[in-house]
Design a protein around this motif. Structure first.
Motif, PDB file in Angstrom:
ATOM      1  N   VAL A  36      37.080 -34.234  45.692  1.00 23.36           N
ATOM      2  CA  VAL A  36      36.781 -32.800  45.015  1.00 23.36           C
ATOM      3  C   VAL A  36      35.734 -32.098  45.806  1.00 23.36           C
ATOM      4  CG1 VAL A  36      37.077 -33.728  42.588  1.00 23.36           C
ATOM      5  CG2 VAL A  36      34.847 -34.031  43.407  1.00 23.36           C
ATOM      6  N   GLY A  37      35.948 -30.724  45.532  1.00 22.29           N
ATOM      7  CA  GLY A  37      34.707 -29.935  46.296  1.00 22.29           C
ATOM      8  C   GLY A  37      34.527 -28.470  45.741  1.00 22.29           C
ATOM      9  N   PHE A  38      33.407 -27.957  46.256  1.00 19.96           N
ATOM     10  CA  PHE A  38      33.192 -26.651  45.656  1.00 19.96           C
ATOM     11  C   PHE A  38      32.196 -26.199  46.726  1.00 19.96           C
ATOM     12  CE2 PHE A  38      31.947 -30.190  43.393  1.00 19.96           C
ATOM     13  CZ  PHE A  38      30.483 -30.243  43.642  1.00 19.96           C
ATOM     14  N   GLY A  39      32.422 -24.709  46.948  1.00 17.42           N
ATOM     15  CA  GLY A  39      31.354 -23.887  48.137  1.00 17.42           C
ATOM     16  C   GLY A  39      31.923 -23.101  49.110  1.00 17.42           C
ATOM     17  N   LYS A  40      31.598 -22.270  49.795  1.00 19.80           N
ATOM     18  CA  LYS A  40      32.045 -21.300  50.695  1.00 19.80           C
ATOM     19  C   LYS A  40      32.626 -22.004  51.593  1.00 19.80           C
ATOM     20  CE  LYS A  40      28.617 -17.652  49.650  1.00 19.80           C
ATOM     21  NZ  LYS A  40      27.595 -16.739  50.163  1.00 19.80           N
ATOM     22  N   LEU A  86      35.296 -21.660  36.129  1.00 17.79           N
ATOM     23  CA  LEU A  86      35.331 -22.414  35.042  1.00 17.79           C
ATOM     24  C   LEU A  86      36.369 -23.344  34.935  1.00 17.79           C
ATOM     25  CD1 LEU A  86      33.429 -23.143  32.245  1.00 17.79           C
ATOM     26  CD2 LEU A  86      34.812 -21.356  31.203  1.00 17.79           C
ATOM     27  N   ARG A  87      37.794 -22.803  35.251  1.00 17.15           N
ATOM     28  CA  ARG A  87      38.707 -23.699  35.128  1.00 17.15           C
ATOM     29  C   ARG A  87      38.756 -24.499  36.250  1.00 17.15           C
ATOM     30  NH1 ARG A  87      44.109 -23.292  37.396  1.00 17.15           N
ATOM     31  NH2 ARG A  87      43.680 -21.487  38.711  1.00 17.15           N
ATOM     32  N   GLY A  88      38.261 -24.248  37.482  1.00 14.04           N
ATOM     33  CA  GLY A  88      38.190 -25.163  38.767  1.00 14.04           C
ATOM     34  C   GLY A  88      37.548 -26.274  38.394  1.00 14.04           C
ATOM     35  N   ALA A  89      36.096 -26.004  37.672  1.00 11.79           N
ATOM     36  CA  ALA A  89      35.123 -26.693  37.229  1.00 11.79           C
ATOM     37  C   ALA A  89      35.608 -27.874  36.087  1.00 11.79           C
ATOM     38  CB  ALA A  89      33.954 -26.053  36.512  1.00 11.79           C
ATOM     39  N   GLY A  90      36.465 -27.073  35.310  1.00 12.36           N
ATOM     40  CA  GLY A  90      37.056 -28.214  34.242  1.00 12.36           C
ATOM     41  C   GLY A  90      38.026 -29.401  34.788  1.00 12.36           C
ATOM     42  N   ALA A  91      38.887 -28.586  35.772  1.00 16.40           N
ATOM     43  CA  ALA A  91      39.705 -29.515  36.500  1.00 16.40           C
ATOM     44  C   ALA A  91      39.114 -30.648  37.364  1.00 16.40           C
ATOM     45  CB  ALA A  91      40.723 -28.651  37.403  1.00 16.40           C
ATOM     46  N   ILE A  92      38.080 -30.386  37.827  1.00 17.87           N
ATOM     47  CA  ILE A  92      37.025 -31.367  38.537  1.00 17.87           C
ATOM     48  C   ILE A  92      36.487 -32.424  37.705  1.00 17.87           C
ATOM     49  CG2 ILE A  92      34.873 -31.644  39.911  1.00 17.87           C
ATOM     50  CD1 ILE A  92      35.901 -28.883  41.356  1.00 17.87           C
ATOM     51  N   GLN A  93      36.036 -31.949  36.492  1.00 22.30           N
ATOM     52  CA  GLN A  93      35.540 -32.774  35.568  1.00 22.30           C
ATOM     53  C   GLN A  93      36.512 -33.466  35.003  1.00 22.30           C
ATOM     54  OE1 GLN A  93      33.984 -30.495  32.279  1.00 22.30           O
ATOM     55  NE2 GLN A  93      33.936 -32.425  31.025  1.00 22.30           N
ATOM     56  N   GLU A  94      37.843 -33.333  34.577  1.00 17.66           N
ATOM     57  CA  GLU A  94      38.583 -33.838  34.168  1.00 17.66           C
ATOM     58  C   GLU A  94      39.281 -35.069  35.275  1.00 17.66           C
ATOM     59  OE1 GLU A  94      43.577 -33.749  32.526  1.00 17.66           O
ATOM     60  OE2 GLU A  94      42.220 -31.820  32.879  1.00 17.66           O
ATOM     61  N   LEU A  95      39.290 -34.779  36.413  1.00  8.92           N
ATOM     62  CA  LEU A  95      39.712 -35.772  37.451  1.00  8.92           C
ATOM     63  C   LEU A  95      38.438 -36.894  37.632  1.00  8.92           C
ATOM     64  CD1 LEU A  95      40.995 -35.142  41.050  1.00  8.92           C
ATOM     65  CD2 LEU A  95      38.850 -36.671  40.927  1.00  8.92           C
ATOM     66  N   ALA A  96      37.204 -36.390  37.664  1.00 14.23           N
ATOM     67  CA  ALA A  96      35.860 -37.265  37.619  1.00 14.23           C
ATOM     68  C   ALA A  96      35.933 -38.167  36.444  1.00 14.23           C
ATOM     69  CB  ALA A  96      34.697 -36.578  37.802  1.00 14.23           C
ATOM     70  N   GLU A  97      36.147 -37.943  35.274  1.00 12.58           N
ATOM     71  CA  GLU A  97      36.323 -38.654  34.102  1.00 12.58           C
ATOM     72  C   GLU A  97      37.362 -39.934  34.072  1.00 12.58           C
ATOM     73  OE1 GLU A  97      34.233 -35.603  30.698  1.00 12.58           O
ATOM     74  OE2 GLU A  97      36.358 -35.441  31.218  1.00 12.58           O
ATOM     75  N   GLY A  98      38.381 -39.261  34.934  1.00  5.86           N
ATOM     76  CA  GLY A  98      39.522 -40.427  34.869  1.00  5.86           C
ATOM     77  C   GLY A  98      39.365 -41.649  35.767  1.00  5.86           C
ATOM     78  N   LEU A  99      38.318 -41.603  36.701  1.00  7.82           N
ATOM     79  CA  LEU A  99      38.116 -42.507  37.602  1.00  7.82           C
ATOM     80  C   LEU A  99      37.522 -43.885  37.012  1.00  7.82           C
ATOM     81  CD1 LEU A  99      36.536 -40.183  40.380  1.00  7.82           C
ATOM     82  CD2 LEU A  99      38.950 -40.919  40.150  1.00  7.82           C
ATOM     83  N   THR A 100      37.964 -44.920  37.804  1.00  5.53           N
ATOM     84  CA  THR A 100      37.430 -46.262  37.442  1.00  5.53           C
ATOM     85  C   THR A 100      36.724 -46.935  38.608  1.00  5.53           C
ATOM     86  OG1 THR A 100      39.475 -47.335  38.465  1.00  5.53           O
ATOM     87  CG2 THR A 100      40.077 -46.383  36.360  1.00  5.53           C
ATOM     88  N   ALA A 101      36.398 -48.137  38.391  1.00  4.17           N
ATOM     89  CA  ALA A 101      35.364 -48.689  39.396  1.00  4.17           C
ATOM     90  C   ALA A 101      36.016 -49.058  40.563  1.00  4.17           C
ATOM     91  CB  ALA A 101      34.939 -50.145  38.665  1.00  4.17           C
ATOM     92  N   ASP A 102      37.516 -49.028  40.522  1.00  3.50           N
ATOM     93  CA  ASP A 102      38.207 -49.324  41.808  1.00  3.50           C
ATOM     94  C   ASP A 102      38.428 -48.085  42.849  1.00  3.50           C
ATOM     95  OD1 ASP A 102      38.465 -52.153  41.203  1.00  3.50           O
ATOM     96  OD2 ASP A 102      40.354 -51.513  39.978  1.00  3.50           O
ATOM     97  N   ASP A 103      37.779 -46.737  42.171  1.00  2.00           N
ATOM     98  CA  ASP A 103      38.214 -45.596  42.835  1.00  2.00           C
ATOM     99  C   ASP A 103      37.126 -45.296  43.669  1.00  2.00           C
ATOM    100  OD1 ASP A 103      40.988 -45.504  41.635  1.00  2.00           O
ATOM    101  OD2 ASP A 103      39.942 -44.508  39.688  1.00  2.00           O
ATOM    102  N   LEU A 104      37.380 -44.489  44.716  1.00  2.00           N
ATOM    103  CA  LEU A 104      36.366 -43.829  45.568  1.00  2.00           C
ATOM    104  C   LEU A 104      36.458 -42.354  45.503  1.00  2.00           C
ATOM    105  CD1 LEU A 104      34.458 -44.054  47.761  1.00  2.00           C
ATOM    106  CD2 LEU A 104      36.187 -44.033  49.545  1.00  2.00           C
ATOM    107  N   LEU A 105      35.362 -41.682  45.004  1.00  2.00           N
ATOM    108  CA  LEU A 105      35.419 -39.933  44.987  1.00  2.00           C
ATOM    109  C   LEU A 105      34.619 -39.621  46.303  1.00  2.00           C
ATOM    110  CD1 LEU A 105      36.377 -37.484  43.511  1.00  2.00           C
ATOM    111  CD2 LEU A 105      34.140 -37.886  42.338  1.00  2.00           C
ATOM    112  N   LEU A 106      35.677 -38.770  46.910  1.00  2.00           N
ATOM    113  CA  LEU A 106      34.687 -38.046  48.249  1.00  2.00           C
ATOM    114  C   LEU A 106      34.279 -36.627  47.599  1.00  2.00           C
ATOM    115  CD1 LEU A 106      33.936 -38.260  51.142  1.00  2.00           C
ATOM    116  CD2 LEU A 106      36.255 -37.437  51.498  1.00  2.00           C
ATOM    117  N   VAL A 107      33.376 -36.108  47.925  1.00  2.00           N
ATOM    118  CA  VAL A 107      32.709 -34.890  47.160  1.00  2.00           C
ATOM    119  C   VAL A 107      32.292 -34.044  48.133  1.00  2.00           C
ATOM    120  CG1 VAL A 107      31.347 -33.762  45.515  1.00  2.00           C
ATOM    121  CG2 VAL A 107      32.081 -35.982  45.066  1.00  2.00           C
TER     122      VAL A 107
END
Length: 506
Positions: free
Chosen positions: A54-58, A122-143
């Motif tokens: 996930v990512g956010f910024g210029k 706000l829609r972008g933030a909601g999609a990022i939030q949903e992805l983050a909430e669905g992760l498990t201990a086996d996952d790696l999230l690059l931000v």
């Protein structure tokens, strides 16, 4: 080459070293075939088919394109929230390397028109939030995080509406709240800022790659710190609201959120699942410019990567510094005038209180310079402008014009001024390629340009009074003194360069 051409070359090399692709490739590698690992600044993370982004910024679109190239099929899915119109702008500028390839696994959501949170952000933030909430201990999230990320990741704590949070922020700003105070309130009312994204992603491993656009690179301030522990509490937020007499005029939703949050500091949360890495900053850009300047034959010194404060005071600091250098070329640096200028510099530095600046040490380094080589002084940071007029410009163009005008006045006030025996150029530019609501990144200026303007009936002081530096610079040689780079796809605050060489040693 002219001083202007040298200054432009230094600016471009500084920006080039903090472009997303080179930064990512220096910081991140994928190693091993049988048991692949993602190696970030020497730290290894096992990779299976468990990698999300996930990512956010210029600057995040270019960062995401480089990251996907490195990660290949190991990346399952990604979402980035980027400024409105950036894909079209990069396409138009021919910057294909900053665009995602067709059939990319990364979804792009554009929003935050005029760098303000909006429904698309706000829609972008909601999609990022949903992805983050669905992760498990086996996952790696690059931000991926860069400047402008705060506006692109708005997620008010329910029942607060985006409009209510923005209205409160504007009320605070109108009453004179500092940016740190605004961010403290924003973080307190956000699901994702102030470490919220990292908390939602737990128990997944979180690796954040951060391009800093904040002086001192504070992790909890850049993009409001979505993957860093917040150094503020609800109590801090309440104190700010009380300071500006807003406690009794809060929306009901904000009252509900604040009253349901603990007002005392709780035990520090565990962020052991998070690895935050600064991969690009103003310091990195200045170091590259210094190397380039030395290659061009200059004695190059870096003043500071944290120049901040009122633009008038900063311009005065540069003017005094340039006067001192010219006195040194004339062999007058150790005389009464040199001592007076040094005193002025120390007083200005004390008033500005630039973080980490040891001006006495810097002035000592200047004393050791010989008269035989041209000098380049480099600095970076972000100044502030008090808007009084209705003109067109930005802080970099205004700073350049103020320095040029200050030098012009100093030259006129001193008989046989050493300034007249030196060739001088001052450059100030925004590394994102944008300075205020203009097509310029900044400007070049010199005392000679201001003198030329006066001879043509153009009063630089009048343009400054109307915050109209862009119009001033546009009058000359079809805008040759404007720094026009186009969108750069990166952002590490501003860069200034002072280039001086003697024209007369007599």
């Amino acid at each position: 080459m002219s001083l202007r051409e040298h200054a432009l070359s230094l600016f471009r090399s500084a920006v080039g070293t903090v472009r997303p692709a080179p930064m990512l490739k220096r910081a991140v590698k994928l190693q091993g075939d049988a048991c692949p690992q993602l190696v970030v600044k020497g730290r290894a993370f096992p990779v299976k088919r468990n990698l999300y982004l996930v990512g956010f910024g210029k600057a995040v679109l270019g960062m995401a394109a480089a990251a996907e190239e490195i990660l290949g099929d190991h990346l399952i899915r990604g979402i980035v929230s980027v400024p409105l119109g950036i894909q079209e702008s990069l396409q138009r500028a021919g910057m294909q390397e900053m665009l995602l390839k067709p059939h990319s696994r990364i979804q792009v959501i554009e929003g935050a028109k005029n760098n303000l949170p909006d429904p698309e952000a706000l829609r972008g933030a909601g999609a990022i939030q949903e992805l983050a909430e669905g992760l498990t201990a086996d996952d790696l999230l690059l931000v991926l995080i860069s400047g402008g990320g705060s506006a692109l990741l708005p997620a008010p704590i329910p029942p607060i509406l985006l409009e209510e949070k923005e209205k409160l922020t504007k009320m605070l700003a109108s009453r004179g709240a500092a940016i740190q105070e605004l961010n403290t309130v924003r973080k307190t009312l956000s699901l994702l800022k102030g470490g919220g994204l990292a908390r939602l992603a737990y128990p997944a491993q979180v690796v954040s790659l951060i391009l800093s656009d904040v002086i001192g690179d504070p992790l909890d301030i850049i993009a409001s710190g979505p993957t860093a522990a917040s150094s503020h509490s609800v109590q801090d937020c309440l104190q700010i609201l009380a300071k500006y007499n807003l406690l009794h005029s809060l929306p009901k939703s904000v009252e509900t959120v604040l009253s349901s949050s603990p007002t005392t500091r709780t035990a520090p949360e565990d962020y052991s699942h998070v690895c935050n890495v600064i991969i690009g900053s103003n310091t990195l850009a200045l170091d590259e410019a210094k190397r380039q300047a030395e290659g061009l034959g200059y004695v190059a010194l870096i003043l500071s990567a944290a120049v901040c404060g009122d633009i008038g005071h900063v311009a005065a600091l540069y003017c005094q510094l340039i006067r001192l250098l010219c006195l040194g070329f004339a062999g007058l640096g150790e005389g009464p005038l040199g001592n007076e200028v040094r005193g002025n510099l120390l007083q200005l530095a004390a008033e500005l209180d630039i973080p980490g600046l040891n001006l006495a040490e810097f002035l000592q380094a200047l004393r050791g310079l010989g008269p035989e080589k041209p000098v380049c002084i480099l600095a970076g940071g972000e100044t502030t402008v008090q808007l009084q007029g209705t003109g067109k410009g930005g802080r970099n163009q205004e700073l350049a014009l103020r320095v040029g005008l200050g030098l012009h006045r100093a030259q006129g006030a001193e008989a046989s001024s050493p300034l007249g025996r030196c060739e001088i150029i001052f450059l100030s530019g925004g590394t994102d390629g944008q300075d205020g609501p203009t097509g310029a990144a900044g400007a070049f200026c010199s005392p000679q340009l201001v003198d030329e303007a006066f001879q043509e009936g153009l009063d630089a002081e009048a343009f400054l009074s109307n915050n109209d530096s862009y119009t001033f610079f546009s009058h000359f040689q079809r805008g040759r003194h404007l720094l026009v780079t186009g969108l750069t796809g990166t952002n590490v605050m501003d860069i200034q360069a002072v280039l001086i060489r003697p024209t007369d040693r007599s």
